[in-house]
Design an enzyme around this catalytic site. Sequence first.
Site, mmCIF file in Angstrom:
data_model
loop_
_atom_site.group_PDB
_atom_site.id
_atom_site.type_symbol
_atom_site.label_atom_id
_atom_site.label_comp_id
_atom_site.label_asym_id
_atom_site.label_seq_id
_atom_site.Cartn_x
_atom_site.Cartn_y
_atom_site.Cartn_z
ATOM 1 N N ASP A 83 0.847 -1.187 0.000
ATOM 2 C CA ASP A 83 0.000 0.000 0.000
ATOM 3 C C ASP A 83 0.893 1.250 0.000
ATOM 4 O O ASP A 83 1.802 1.357 0.825
ATOM 5 C CB ASP A 83 -0.847 -0.084 1.288
ATOM 6 C CG ASP A 83 -1.921 0.956 1.387
ATOM 7 O OD1 ASP A 83 -2.474 1.341 0.353
ATOM 8 O OD2 ASP A 83 -2.223 1.367 2.534
ATOM 9 N N ASN A 242 -10.041 0.161 0.457
ATOM 10 C CA ASN A 242 -8.987 0.087 1.476
ATOM 11 C C ASN A 242 -9.491 0.546 2.843
ATOM 12 O O ASN A 242 -10.114 1.609 2.949
ATOM 13 C CB ASN A 242 -7.827 1.004 1.091
ATOM 14 C CG ASN A 242 -7.069 0.505 -0.122
ATOM 15 O OD1 ASN A 242 -7.514 -0.388 -0.830
ATOM 16 N ND2 ASN A 242 -5.914 1.093 -0.364
HETATM 17 P P1 13P Z 1 -8.383 4.510 6.093
HETATM 18 O O1 13P Z 1 -7.332 4.532 7.120
HETATM 19 O O2 13P Z 1 -9.138 5.788 5.992
HETATM 20 O O3 13P Z 1 -9.282 3.334 6.208
HETATM 21 O O4 13P Z 1 -7.628 4.361 4.671
HETATM 22 C C1 13P Z 1 -6.832 3.245 4.447
HETATM 23 C C2 13P Z 1 -6.190 3.306 3.129
HETATM 24 O O5 13P Z 1 -6.670 3.928 2.205
HETATM 25 C C3 13P Z 1 -4.919 2.587 2.933
HETATM 26 O O6 13P Z 1 -4.344 2.905 1.732
#
Ligand code: 13P
Length: 295
Positions: A83, A242
């Site tokens: 990520d 996500n």
């Molecule tokens: P949140 O922390 O708002 O759930 O977002 C997570 C995310 O987009 C990881 O890339």
Amino acid sequence: MNSNNLVLSVLNDLRNNYQGIGAFNFSTAEVLRGIVEEVIEEKYPVIVATSEHEANFLTLQVAAAMVDSWRKEFNWPIFLNLDHGHSLEIIKKAVLSGYDMVHFDGSTLSFGENIQKTKEVVDWVRGFEEREKKKIVVEGELGYLRGSSNIHREKMEISEEDLTKPEEAKEFIDRTGIDSLAIAIGNIHGIFIHSQQRLHLDRLREIKKIIGNQAFLVLHGGSGTPTEDLAGAVKDGITKFNFNTELRLAWSKITRQNFRDNPQEIVPYRLLLPVVEAIKKVVQEKVKILKGEYL
Ligand code: 13P
């Protein structure tokens, strides 16, 4: 089914059914266990993810080995995503460590530079796929996504300028050859206690109309978004969602409470077991939305 293409076939099936898949972040074993146990009970595929920092805590190899063990133990589609990778170097390391998906975040670069850097990532990954006969899903990002996966007390305003422009999304996909695109449609990373986190579903529909099935659409910043908006995004064409902050919040709330309530307890697995249940609850709620049960 060719197992190397399992990830693509899972994503395609979900998109064709107007359903979504959760990408849940983890950096500890008990959080990963909670995510995995819940999706197996729900009989639903899942993506688990580490940011660069989360991966640094575990190491990329350990994260990949943990996920692989769960996958083998239950013979279940669990995919591992990097990520917000910010360089080709970290992307290479993740792929070579066994990650199934990589997100290159060039969203702070100019449009042209973002295309150039994302294309470099795609070219390197396609070479790897050719050599190793393994599909890696590459995600790019376009638009300005504010916030961070934390609890925020300040107000947050999203401007029209932050949102992904449909024509640029199309050009970005055409010129980079990415598999998935993370877009900005009002979503924010984190939970903003004093701001509404509403999605511009009209903008999503415009983007979807112009790109069709050319790339999977991704929504970052799932935490704190109203159920109704997430359900609308499922219906209107987001495939990957996500979530991180809501899991972090569940983890910290339960561990704090448990340590406070059991000052004599020193056994880690006894102190941490309730976390697994708390994580399962968060995942269960999101999976129900992703399955389309709120439509
Ligand atoms: P949140 O922390 O708002 O759930 O977002 C997570 C995310 O987009 C990881 O890339």
